[in-house]
Scaffold this active site. Structure first.
Site, PDB file in Angstrom:
ATOM      1  N   ARG A  46      -0.982  -8.517  13.001  1.00 38.14           N
ATOM      2  CA  ARG A  46      -2.043  -7.754  12.046  1.00 38.14           C
ATOM      3  C   ARG A  46      -2.441  -8.272  11.149  1.00 38.14           C
ATOM      4  O   ARG A  46      -4.145  -8.422  10.538  1.00 38.14           O
ATOM      5  CB  ARG A  46      -0.524  -7.321  11.346  1.00 38.14           C
ATOM      6  N   LYS A  58       0.771  -1.424   0.015  1.00 35.73           N
ATOM      7  CA  LYS A  58      -0.117   0.301  -0.332  1.00 35.73           C
ATOM      8  C   LYS A  58       0.457   1.307  -0.435  1.00 35.73           C
ATOM      9  O   LYS A  58       0.907   2.493  -0.664  1.00 35.73           O
ATOM     10  CB  LYS A  58      -0.835  -0.010   1.241  1.00 35.73           C
ATOM     11  N   ARG A 117      11.998  -5.575   5.410  1.00 39.78           N
ATOM     12  CA  ARG A 117      11.703  -4.302   4.767  1.00 39.78           C
ATOM     13  C   ARG A 117      12.334  -3.462   6.107  1.00 39.78           C
ATOM     14  O   ARG A 117      12.662  -3.640   7.318  1.00 39.78           O
ATOM     15  CB  ARG A 117       9.602  -4.035   4.953  1.00 39.78           C
ATOM     16  N   ARG A 133      10.048  -1.856  11.897  1.00 32.58           N
ATOM     17  CA  ARG A 133       9.848  -1.314  12.052  1.00 32.58           C
ATOM     18  C   ARG A 133       9.259  -2.204  13.262  1.00 32.58           C
ATOM     19  O   ARG A 133       9.421  -3.492  13.636  1.00 32.58           O
ATOM     20  CB  ARG A 133       8.392  -1.373  11.562  1.00 32.58           C
ATOM     21  N   ARG A 172     -10.300   0.471   7.700  1.00 34.47           N
ATOM     22  CA  ARG A 172      -9.700  -0.938   7.901  1.00 34.47           C
ATOM     23  C   ARG A 172     -10.587  -1.475   8.737  1.00 34.47           C
ATOM     24  O   ARG A 172     -10.218  -2.071   9.768  1.00 34.47           O
ATOM     25  CB  ARG A 172      -8.383  -0.500   7.794  1.00 34.47           C
TER      26      ARG A 172
HETATM   27  P1  AP5 Z   1       4.813  -1.631   2.027  1.00 32.91           P
HETATM   28  O1  AP5 Z   1       4.599  -0.464   0.620  1.00 32.91           O
HETATM   29  O2  AP5 Z   1       5.234  -1.109   3.109  1.00 32.91           O
HETATM   30  O3  AP5 Z   1       3.269  -2.351   2.252  1.00 32.91           O
HETATM   31  P2  AP5 Z   1       2.485  -1.702   3.220  1.00 32.91           P
HETATM   32  O4  AP5 Z   1       0.752  -2.022   2.464  1.00 32.91           O
HETATM   33  O5  AP5 Z   1       1.906  -0.260   3.501  1.00 32.91           O
HETATM   34  O6  AP5 Z   1       2.988  -2.920   4.654  1.00 32.91           O
HETATM   35  P3  AP5 Z   1       2.112  -2.609   6.270  1.00 32.91           P
HETATM   36  O7  AP5 Z   1       3.170  -3.135   6.950  1.00 32.91           O
HETATM   37  O8  AP5 Z   1       2.709  -0.911   6.152  1.00 32.91           O
HETATM   38  O9  AP5 Z   1       0.365  -2.222   6.343  1.00 32.91           O
HETATM   39  P4  AP5 Z   1       0.290  -2.331   7.157  1.00 32.91           P
HETATM   40  O10 AP5 Z   1      -1.593  -2.389   6.995  1.00 32.91           O
HETATM   41  O11 AP5 Z   1       0.525  -3.453   8.347  1.00 32.91           O
HETATM   42  O12 AP5 Z   1       0.467  -1.197   8.422  1.00 32.91           O
HETATM   43  P5  AP5 Z   1       0.103   0.568   8.377  1.00 32.91           P
HETATM   44  O13 AP5 Z   1       0.957   1.496   8.485  1.00 32.91           O
HETATM   45  O14 AP5 Z   1      -0.962   1.275   7.771  1.00 32.91           O
HETATM   46  O15 AP5 Z   1       5.602  -2.972   1.452  1.00 32.91           O
HETATM   47  C1  AP5 Z   1       6.077  -4.244   2.063  1.00 32.91           C
HETATM   48  C2  AP5 Z   1       7.507  -4.118   1.700  1.00 32.91           C
HETATM   49  O16 AP5 Z   1       8.105  -4.833   0.843  1.00 32.91           O
HETATM   50  C3  AP5 Z   1       8.331  -2.909   1.912  1.00 32.91           C
HETATM   51  O17 AP5 Z   1       9.946  -3.888   2.497  1.00 32.91           O
HETATM   52  C4  AP5 Z   1       8.574  -2.840   0.326  1.00 32.91           C
HETATM   53  O18 AP5 Z   1      10.137  -2.109  -0.227  1.00 32.91           O
HETATM   54  C5  AP5 Z   1       8.091  -4.824   0.022  1.00 32.91           C
HETATM   55  N1  AP5 Z   1       7.707  -4.112  -1.437  1.00 32.91           N
HETATM   56  C6  AP5 Z   1       6.283  -3.687  -1.793  1.00 32.91           C
HETATM   57  N2  AP5 Z   1       6.297  -3.694  -3.238  1.00 32.91           N
HETATM   58  C7  AP5 Z   1       7.203  -5.361  -3.820  1.00 32.91           C
HETATM   59  C8  AP5 Z   1       6.731  -6.123  -4.844  1.00 32.91           C
HETATM   60  N3  AP5 Z   1       5.865  -5.700  -5.848  1.00 32.91           N
HETATM   61  N4  AP5 Z   1       8.428  -5.975  -4.937  1.00 32.91           N
HETATM   62  C9  AP5 Z   1       9.194  -7.047  -3.739  1.00 32.91           C
HETATM   63  N5  AP5 Z   1       9.261  -6.058  -2.666  1.00 32.91           N
HETATM   64  C10 AP5 Z   1       8.215  -5.035  -2.818  1.00 32.91           C
HETATM   65  O19 AP5 Z   1      -0.491   0.061  10.158  1.00 32.91           O
HETATM   66  C11 AP5 Z   1       0.258  -0.205  11.528  1.00 32.91           C
HETATM   67  C12 AP5 Z   1      -0.154  -0.254  12.540  1.00 32.91           C
HETATM   68  O20 AP5 Z   1      -0.777   1.303  12.799  1.00 32.91           O
HETATM   69  C13 AP5 Z   1      -1.648  -1.140  12.094  1.00 32.91           C
HETATM   70  O21 AP5 Z   1      -1.468  -2.579  12.703  1.00 32.91           O
HETATM   71  C14 AP5 Z   1      -2.274  -0.343  13.211  1.00 32.91           C
HETATM   72  O22 AP5 Z   1      -2.367  -1.096  15.118  1.00 32.91           O
HETATM   73  C15 AP5 Z   1      -2.446   0.700  13.188  1.00 32.91           C
HETATM   74  N6  AP5 Z   1      -3.156   1.240  12.285  1.00 32.91           N
HETATM   75  C16 AP5 Z   1      -3.221   2.737  11.348  1.00 32.91           C
HETATM   76  N7  AP5 Z   1      -4.496   2.669  10.628  1.00 32.91           N
HETATM   77  C17 AP5 Z   1      -4.757   2.015  11.511  1.00 32.91           C
HETATM   78  C18 AP5 Z   1      -6.388   2.690  11.242  1.00 32.91           C
HETATM   79  N8  AP5 Z   1      -6.980   2.987  10.008  1.00 32.91           N
HETATM   80  N9  AP5 Z   1      -7.287   1.956  12.185  1.00 32.91           N
HETATM   81  C19 AP5 Z   1      -6.294   1.388  13.280  1.00 32.91           C
HETATM   82  N10 AP5 Z   1      -5.578   0.738  13.045  1.00 32.91           N
HETATM   83  C20 AP5 Z   1      -4.653   1.620  12.551  1.00 32.91           C
HETATM   84 MG    MG Z   2       2.430   1.077   4.816  1.00 35.13          MG
END
Ligand code: AP5
Ligand code: MG
Length: 225
Positions: free
Chosen positions: A172, A15, A128, A161, A90
């Site tokens: 997660r 994402k 990552r 992270r 979400r």
């Molecule tokens: P990356 O682009 O970082 O993936 P991502 O989908 O953004 O993964 P996240 O871990 O950030 O998602 P998440 O939903 O768990 O975390 P968030 O920060 O939203 O890619 C991942 C890796 O793969 C990277 O190393 C990248 O370089 C690599 N990659 C990408 N594309 C690739 C490809 N094509 N080929 C190879 N490698 C590739 O949320 C974190 C926490 O915050 C949650 O757990 C929760 O506690 C809280 N939170 C956030 N939003 C909310 C909400 N709306 N409601 C409640 N709690 C929330």
């Molecule tokens: Mg992310």
């Protein structure tokens, strides 16, 4: 018309990577609720107690906390023409709230769903790394920095992270299945545009190309309807 895009997918589906490319391409802000929360924690800004522990455990923080963050951010002038939401909504309650917010402005979200296999997610997240200074994302396997563990842009030491350990990744993914996946059905059944993209195969750039093609095709079919 406003460009309200929701980049939707499991943890590690790409994402953040795709939302950044989309934001650069469309010239509208990329809003990641996870990044906003982590930034606030880093800066020691006030957040309700328990938020850090919830994130470390891989659970979702309360709806009210993220709803407030998003609504404040969407009212900033740079979001007037549109925005790309990453990691929000979400839960069903968040989705309903955003739907109402957009509906009151005569708008509707376009959802880009990044489809990916869970085995690929675990490998990607374990590798990552991120620059603590400029926030550039790396992956030790697929996008390593030029110099081991140092950011290509500013030489800072890269960090992992706290929620990227295998046990927390599983939490997660559970939270995603339980609370977030139903949001997709919400969008699919209320007439919103849901654009599906295979996000498991290929480089970030080739996935982005597929994403843009899918959006264009969807635009064309919408105009023919
Ligand atoms: P990356 O682009 O970082 O993936 P991502 O989908 O953004 O993964 P996240 O871990 O950030 O998602 P998440 O939903 O768990 O975390 P968030 O920060 O939203 O890619 C991942 C890796 O793969 C990277 O190393 C990248 O370089 C690599 N990659 C990408 N594309 C690739 C490809 N094509 N080929 C190879 N490698 C590739 O949320 C974190 C926490 O915050 C949650 O757990 C929760 O506690 C809280 N939170 C956030 N939003 C909310 C909400 N709306 N409601 C409640 N709690 C929330
Ligand atoms: Mg992310």
């Amino acid at each position: 018309m406003m460009n309200a895009i929701v980049v939707f997918g499991a943890p590690g589906s790409g994402k953040g990577t795709q939302a950044k490319l989309l934001s650069e391409c469309l010239g509208i802000p990329h809003i990641s609720t996870g990044e906003v929360l982590r930034e606030r924690i880093r800066k020691g800004e006030s957040l309700p107690s328990g938020v850090l522990a919830t994130m470390k455990a891989g659970d979702l923080v309360p709806d009210q906390v993220v709803n407030e963050i998003v609504e404040q951010r969407l009212c900033q002038p740079d979001a007037a023409q549109g925005f790309i939401l990453d990691g929000y909504p979400r839960t069903l309650s968040q989705a309903e709230r955003l739907h109402q917010w957009l509906g009151a402005r005569g708008e509707r979200a376009v959802v880009v769903f990044l489809e990916i296999d869970y085995n690929i997610i675990i490998t990607r997240l374990a590798g990552r790394r991120q620059c603590p200074q400029c926030r550039t994302l790396y992956n030790l396997i697929s996008q390593p920095p030029r110099v081991d563990e140092l950011c290509d842009l500013d030489g800072e030491r890269l960090v992992s992270r706290v929620d990227d350990s295998e046990a927390v990744i599983r939490e997660r993914l559970d939270a995603y299945e339980r609370e977030t996946r139903p949001v997709l059905e919400f969008y699919r059944t209320n007439g919103s545009r849901v654009i599906e993209v295979d996000a498991g195969q290929g480089t970030p750039e080739s996935i982005f190309e597929r994403l843009c093609q899918a959006m264009e095709e969807d635009d064309r079919s919408k105009n023919c309807r």
